[in-house]
Design an enzyme around this catalytic site. Structure first.
Site, PDB file in Angstrom:
ATOM      1  N   ARG A   1     -12.429  19.965 -42.522  1.00  0.00           N
ATOM      2  CA  ARG A   1     -13.328  19.563 -41.437  1.00  0.00           C
ATOM      3  C   ARG A   1     -14.276  18.475 -41.924  1.00  0.00           C
ATOM      4  O   ARG A   1     -15.025  18.713 -42.869  1.00  0.00           O
ATOM      5  CB  ARG A   1     -14.173  20.757 -40.947  1.00  0.00           C
ATOM      6  CG  ARG A   1     -13.389  21.836 -40.207  1.00  0.00           C
ATOM      7  CD  ARG A   1     -12.923  21.360 -38.841  1.00  0.00           C
ATOM      8  NE  ARG A   1     -12.159  22.385 -38.142  1.00  0.00           N
ATOM      9  CZ  ARG A   1     -10.842  22.605 -38.322  1.00  0.00           C
ATOM     10  NH1 ARG A   1     -10.152  21.893 -39.168  1.00  0.00           N
ATOM     11  NH2 ARG A   1     -10.229  23.547 -37.628  1.00  0.00           N
TER      12      ARG A   1
ATOM     13  N   THR B   1      20.608  33.144 -47.634  1.00  0.00           N
ATOM     14  CA  THR B   1      20.322  32.642 -46.285  1.00  0.00           C
ATOM     15  C   THR B   1      19.294  31.504 -46.324  1.00  0.00           C
ATOM     16  O   THR B   1      19.440  30.492 -45.623  1.00  0.00           O
ATOM     17  CB  THR B   1      19.832  33.802 -45.390  1.00  0.00           C
ATOM     18  OG1 THR B   1      20.833  34.819 -45.422  1.00  0.00           O
ATOM     19  CG2 THR B   1      19.600  33.360 -43.964  1.00  0.00           C
TER      20      THR B   1
ATOM     21  N   ASP C   1      13.763  34.750 -46.126  1.00  0.00           N
ATOM     22  CA  ASP C   1      14.939  35.582 -45.892  1.00  0.00           C
ATOM     23  C   ASP C   1      15.559  35.862 -47.256  1.00  0.00           C
ATOM     24  O   ASP C   1      14.945  35.549 -48.284  1.00  0.00           O
ATOM     25  CB  ASP C   1      15.917  34.844 -44.950  1.00  0.00           C
ATOM     26  CG  ASP C   1      16.764  35.805 -44.114  1.00  0.00           C
ATOM     27  OD1 ASP C   1      17.335  36.760 -44.691  1.00  0.00           O
ATOM     28  OD2 ASP C   1      16.863  35.598 -42.894  1.00  0.00           O
TER      29      ASP C   1
ATOM     30  N   LYS D   1       2.844  16.654 -39.820  1.00  0.00           N
ATOM     31  CA  LYS D   1       3.406  17.997 -39.994  1.00  0.00           C
ATOM     32  C   LYS D   1       3.853  18.526 -38.645  1.00  0.00           C
ATOM     33  O   LYS D   1       3.099  18.481 -37.678  1.00  0.00           O
ATOM     34  CB  LYS D   1       2.349  18.932 -40.590  1.00  0.00           C
ATOM     35  CG  LYS D   1       2.804  20.389 -40.721  1.00  0.00           C
ATOM     36  CD  LYS D   1       1.801  21.218 -41.489  1.00  0.00           C
ATOM     37  CE  LYS D   1       0.783  21.912 -40.626  1.00  0.00           C
ATOM     38  NZ  LYS D   1       1.286  23.030 -39.834  1.00  0.00           N
TER      39      LYS D   1
ATOM     40  N   THR E   1      -3.143  32.847 -44.615  1.00  0.00           N
ATOM     41  CA  THR E   1      -4.608  32.982 -44.559  1.00  0.00           C
ATOM     42  C   THR E   1      -5.054  33.856 -43.387  1.00  0.00           C
ATOM     43  O   THR E   1      -6.212  34.215 -43.290  1.00  0.00           O
ATOM     44  CB  THR E   1      -5.295  31.609 -44.478  1.00  0.00           C
ATOM     45  OG1 THR E   1      -4.563  30.801 -43.563  1.00  0.00           O
ATOM     46  CG2 THR E   1      -5.345  30.949 -45.831  1.00  0.00           C
TER      47      THR E   1
ATOM     48  N   PRO F   1      17.926  35.284 -50.553  1.00  0.00           N
ATOM     49  CA  PRO F   1      18.141  33.999 -51.236  1.00  0.00           C
ATOM     50  C   PRO F   1      19.266  33.158 -50.633  1.00  0.00           C
ATOM     51  O   PRO F   1      19.095  31.961 -50.375  1.00  0.00           O
ATOM     52  CB  PRO F   1      18.470  34.414 -52.678  1.00  0.00           C
ATOM     53  CG  PRO F   1      17.720  35.698 -52.856  1.00  0.00           C
ATOM     54  CD  PRO F   1      17.800  36.393 -51.521  1.00  0.00           C
TER      55      PRO F   1
ATOM     56  N   GLY G   1      -5.536  18.827 -38.515  1.00  0.00           N
ATOM     57  CA  GLY G   1      -5.059  18.887 -37.130  1.00  0.00           C
ATOM     58  C   GLY G   1      -6.113  18.379 -36.170  1.00  0.00           C
ATOM     59  O   GLY G   1      -6.287  17.186 -35.969  1.00  0.00           O
TER      60      GLY G   1
ATOM     61  N   ASP H   1       0.280  19.981 -33.893  1.00  0.00           N
ATOM     62  CA  ASP H   1       0.500  21.359 -33.448  1.00  0.00           C
ATOM     63  C   ASP H   1       0.724  21.432 -31.951  1.00  0.00           C
ATOM     64  O   ASP H   1      -0.130  21.922 -31.209  1.00  0.00           O
ATOM     65  CB  ASP H   1      -0.699  22.225 -33.862  1.00  0.00           C
ATOM     66  CG  ASP H   1      -0.776  22.414 -35.360  1.00  0.00           C
ATOM     67  OD1 ASP H   1       0.284  22.542 -35.999  1.00  0.00           O
ATOM     68  OD2 ASP H   1      -1.890  22.429 -35.905  1.00  0.00           O
TER      69      ASP H   1
ATOM     70  N   ASP I   1       7.231  22.176 -41.472  1.00  0.00           N
ATOM     71  CA  ASP I   1       6.530  23.428 -41.796  1.00  0.00           C
ATOM     72  C   ASP I   1       7.218  24.606 -41.091  1.00  0.00           C
ATOM     73  O   ASP I   1       6.740  25.099 -40.072  1.00  0.00           O
ATOM     74  CB  ASP I   1       5.072  23.259 -41.335  1.00  0.00           C
ATOM     75  CG  ASP I   1       4.203  24.469 -41.618  1.00  0.00           C
ATOM     76  OD1 ASP I   1       4.599  25.327 -42.417  1.00  0.00           O
ATOM     77  OD2 ASP I   1       3.101  24.542 -41.026  1.00  0.00           O
ATOM     78  N   LEU I   2       8.354  25.031 -41.647  1.00  0.00           N
ATOM     79  CA  LEU I   2       9.109  26.110 -41.009  1.00  0.00           C
ATOM     80  C   LEU I   2       8.995  27.432 -41.762  1.00  0.00           C
ATOM     81  O   LEU I   2       9.491  28.460 -41.298  1.00  0.00           O
ATOM     82  CB  LEU I   2      10.590  25.708 -40.866  1.00  0.00           C
ATOM     83  CG  LEU I   2      10.860  24.470 -40.001  1.00  0.00           C
ATOM     84  CD1 LEU I   2      12.363  24.184 -39.918  1.00  0.00           C
ATOM     85  CD2 LEU I   2      10.281  24.614 -38.597  1.00  0.00           C
ATOM     86  N   LYS I   3       8.398  27.419 -42.930  1.00  0.00           N
ATOM     87  CA  LYS I   3       8.087  28.648 -43.700  1.00  0.00           C
ATOM     88  C   LYS I   3       9.262  29.619 -43.754  1.00  0.00           C
ATOM     89  O   LYS I   3       9.175  30.753 -43.265  1.00  0.00           O
ATOM     90  CB  LYS I   3       6.876  29.356 -43.094  1.00  0.00           C
ATOM     91  CG  LYS I   3       5.593  28.545 -43.100  1.00  0.00           C
ATOM     92  CD  LYS I   3       4.416  29.388 -42.622  1.00  0.00           C
ATOM     93  CE  LYS I   3       3.111  28.632 -42.582  1.00  0.00           C
ATOM     94  NZ  LYS I   3       3.008  27.626 -41.501  1.00  0.00           N
TER      95      LYS I   3
HETATM   96  O1  C5P Z   1      -6.589  21.940 -36.511  1.00  0.00           O
HETATM   97  P1  C5P Z   1      -6.626  22.294 -37.969  1.00  0.00           P
HETATM   98  O2  C5P Z   1      -7.049  21.148 -38.862  1.00  0.00           O
HETATM   99  O3  C5P Z   1      -7.390  23.557 -38.240  1.00  0.00           O
HETATM  100  O4  C5P Z   1      -5.087  22.576 -38.305  1.00  0.00           O
HETATM  101  C1  C5P Z   1      -4.689  22.979 -39.566  1.00  0.00           C
HETATM  102  C2  C5P Z   1      -3.193  23.059 -39.681  1.00  0.00           C
HETATM  103  O5  C5P Z   1      -2.870  23.665 -40.932  1.00  0.00           O
HETATM  104  C3  C5P Z   1      -2.509  23.901 -38.622  1.00  0.00           C
HETATM  105  O6  C5P Z   1      -1.205  23.349 -38.427  1.00  0.00           O
HETATM  106  C4  C5P Z   1      -2.415  25.260 -39.270  1.00  0.00           C
HETATM  107  O7  C5P Z   1      -1.366  26.022 -38.777  1.00  0.00           O
HETATM  108  C5  C5P Z   1      -2.136  24.857 -40.716  1.00  0.00           C
HETATM  109  N1  C5P Z   1      -2.442  25.873 -41.720  1.00  0.00           N
HETATM  110  C6  C5P Z   1      -3.696  26.436 -41.854  1.00  0.00           C
HETATM  111  N2  C5P Z   1      -3.923  27.378 -42.823  1.00  0.00           N
HETATM  112  C7  C5P Z   1      -2.943  27.730 -43.645  1.00  0.00           C
HETATM  113  C8  C5P Z   1      -1.680  27.180 -43.531  1.00  0.00           C
HETATM  114  C9  C5P Z   1      -1.460  26.228 -42.547  1.00  0.00           C
HETATM  115  O8  C5P Z   1      -4.599  26.088 -41.112  1.00  0.00           O
HETATM  116  N3  C5P Z   1      -3.194  28.588 -44.601  1.00  0.00           N
END
Ligand code: C5P
Length: 228
Positions: free
Chosen positions: A178, A70, A66, A34, A117, A68, A207, A12, A61-63
C-alpha cells in the site's frame, strides 16, 4: 521479467474487457501482470493469449496443489503458455515440488505459496499444522528452496527472514503493498512499496492501489517513482 520495474499488477477480475483495457493501459508502466483463477477459469488459454498479446509478462497465479504426477502434468500443459512466473502450494510436499521443478523448464520462474495469509494460527492448527503460521511459512520457504524452486510469495514482514534462510537470489514476490496514505482494505500485514523493496522484495504484487485508481498509469508511475 522486467528487472527495472518490479511492479506486478494484479488483474483481479473475471471480466475479459476490463483485464484487457487495464493490461493495455499499463503496458510499459508496470513490469508484469498477475492473473488468477477467476480469469483463467472464465477465459482459459484464449483469454490468456489475449492478455499476452499486450507484450507484458504474466504471473499465472493458479496455485497448483495435487499429487506430484498430476501437478507435473498440469504444469507441462501450462508451459505452452510460457508465463514469466507460475506457482504451486508448498504444502503439496517436497516430492510434489521436486516433480514441479522437473516440469517447469526455460525462463519461467516457479515459486511457492507457503501458508495462505487467510489462515491464522488457530486455522492452521485446526487443519493439523503444528506451530504458528509465521514459523510454518519460514519452514515451507526452506522446503521450497530445497526442492529447487525459484522463490516464494511472502508477506512484507517475512522478506528478511526468508532472504536470510534461503539466500538473496531466492525470489520474494510480495503482496500486501500500500502506498503511504492508502487504506489497508482487507490486507492485514502491509508495507509501502519502498519499505518492501528496501527489505528485499524482488516483485511487488499490487492490485487495488493501481487498478482502483482513477488514472492507473499515474498510480503506477507514482509507485515507481516512490522506489527511487
Ligand atoms: O488489491 P491488493 O493489492 O490487495 O491485491 C493483492 C493481490 O495479491 C491479490 O491478487 C491477492 O489475491 C494477492 N495475494 C495476497 N496475499 C497473499 C497472496 C496473494 O494479497 N498472501
Amino acid at each position: 521479467m522486467n528487472r527495472q520495474n518490479p511492479i506486478c499488477v494484479a488483474l483481479d477480475t473475471p471480466d475479459l474487457e476490463r483485464a484487457l483495457s487495464l493490461a493495455k493501459a499499463l503496458a510499459g508502466h508496470v513490469g508484469m501482470m498477475k492473473i488468477g483463477l477467476e480469469f483463467f477459469y472464465a477465459h482459459g488459454v484464449k483469454g490468456y493469449d489475449a492478455l499476452a498479446a499486450t507484450g507484458m509478462p504474466i504471473f499465472l497465479d493458479l496455485k497448483l496443489h495435487d499429487i506430484p504426477n498430476t501437478v507435473a502434468q498440469g504444469l507441462k500443459s501450462l508451459m505452452a503458455l510460457q508465463p514469466a512466473i507460475i506457482n504451486i502450494h508448498a504444502t503439496g510436499g517436497l516430492a510434489m515440488m521436486a516433480a514441479a521443478r522437473d516440469a517447469v523448464k526455460g525462463p519461467t520462474k516457479l515459486i511457492a505459496v507457503t501458508m495462505l495469509t487467510s489462515l491464522a494460527t488457530p486455522d492452521a492448527t485446526e487443519v493439523g499444522f503444528a506451530g504458528d503460521t509465521q514459523s510454518l511459512a519460514r519452514k515451507l520457504a526452506l522446503l521450497s528452496k530445497a526442492a529447487g524452486l525459484d522463490g516464494v510469495v511472502c508477506s512484507p514482514e517475512d522478506i528478511k527472514s526468508i532472504k536470510t534462510d534461503c539466500g538473496t537470489s531466492f525470489l520474494a514476490v510480495v503482496p500486501g503493498i500500500r502506498p503511504p496514505g492508502l487504506d489497508a482494505q482487507d490486507q492485514k500485514r502491509i508495507a509501502t512499496p519502498k519499505a518492501a523493496r528496501d527489505a528485499g522484495a524482488d516483485i511487488l504484487v499490487i492490485g487495488r492501489a493501481i487498478t482502483g485508481a482513477e488514472d492507473v498509469q499515474k498510480a503506477a508511475q507514482a509507485i515507481l517513482q516512490s522506489l527511487e
